[in-house]
Design a protein around this motif. Structure first.
Motif, mmCIF file in Angstrom:
data_model
loop_
_atom_site.group_PDB
_atom_site.id
_atom_site.type_symbol
_atom_site.label_atom_id
_atom_site.label_comp_id
_atom_site.label_asym_id
_atom_site.label_seq_id
_atom_site.Cartn_x
_atom_site.Cartn_y
_atom_site.Cartn_z
ATOM 1 N N GLU A 99 0.839 -1.196 0.000
ATOM 2 C CA GLU A 99 0.000 0.000 0.000
ATOM 3 C C GLU A 99 0.878 1.252 0.000
ATOM 4 O O GLU A 99 2.003 1.218 0.520
ATOM 5 N N ARG A 109 -5.501 9.694 -2.039
ATOM 6 C CA ARG A 109 -5.716 8.497 -2.847
ATOM 7 C C ARG A 109 -4.695 7.445 -2.447
ATOM 8 O O ARG A 109 -3.482 7.667 -2.569
ATOM 9 N N SER A 145 -3.064 3.608 -2.874
ATOM 10 C CA SER A 145 -2.825 2.598 -3.908
ATOM 11 C C SER A 145 -2.437 1.288 -3.256
ATOM 12 O O SER A 145 -1.785 1.270 -2.218
ATOM 13 N N ALA A 160 -0.722 -2.223 -4.673
ATOM 14 C CA ALA A 160 -0.141 -2.929 -5.806
ATOM 15 C C ALA A 160 0.189 -4.361 -5.423
ATOM 16 O O ALA A 160 0.911 -4.595 -4.450
ATOM 17 N N THR A 203 -3.485 -3.317 -9.573
ATOM 18 C CA THR A 203 -3.478 -2.279 -8.546
ATOM 19 C C THR A 203 -4.903 -1.828 -8.241
ATOM 20 O O THR A 203 -5.716 -1.658 -9.153
ATOM 21 N N TYR A 232 -7.164 1.170 -6.114
ATOM 22 C CA TYR A 232 -7.067 2.526 -5.606
ATOM 23 C C TYR A 232 -8.247 2.813 -4.684
ATOM 24 O O TYR A 232 -9.350 2.316 -4.898
#
Length: 122
Positions: A6, A19, A21, A23, A77, A79
């Motif tokens: 993260e 925001r 993320s 992955a 990914t 979001y």
């Protein structure tokens, strides 16, 4: 091996946006679930947003209308767009994914990231 990372946390003022993320990488054949959880000090970890299968979304009541979960399949990914942040959104945010790791097995395995801190304060 599968890694989940993260990023995007930080300090933001009330009413602001962030925001996050998430992955996923490694030996991944497919992903059928990506979820965001959070855990505030002294509280249990709670599910706040999830993307399931072909695109169905679930949100906790506390974040509906303010948070949006999305996914880039090519990048593996997820979001989490967080708007109108409140002090009560302060927590460590975790990502969780269910992945298929073998082409010869339909079993999915769940992996967690290490978490990212979100602090909402003036």
């Amino acid at each position: 091996q599968v890694q989940v990372v993260e990023s995007g946390g930080g300090l933001v003022q009330p009413g602001g946006s962030l925001r996050l993320s998430c992955a996923a990488s490694g030996s991944i054949i497919s992903i059928n679930y990506m979820g965001w959880y959070r855990q505030a000090p002294g509280k249990q970890r709670e599910l706040i947003a999830a993307l399931i299968g072909g695109g169905r979304t679930n949100y906790a009541e506390s974040v509906k209308g303010r948070f949006t979960i999305s996914r880039d399949n090519a990048k593996k990914t997820s979001y989490l767009q967080m708007n109108s942040l409140k002090p009560e959104d302060t927590a460590v945010y975790y990502c969780n994914v269910d992945v298929q790791v073998s082409p010869s097995s339909s079993t999915f395995f769940r992996y967690w990231g290490q978490g990212t801190q979100v602090t909402v304060s003036s």
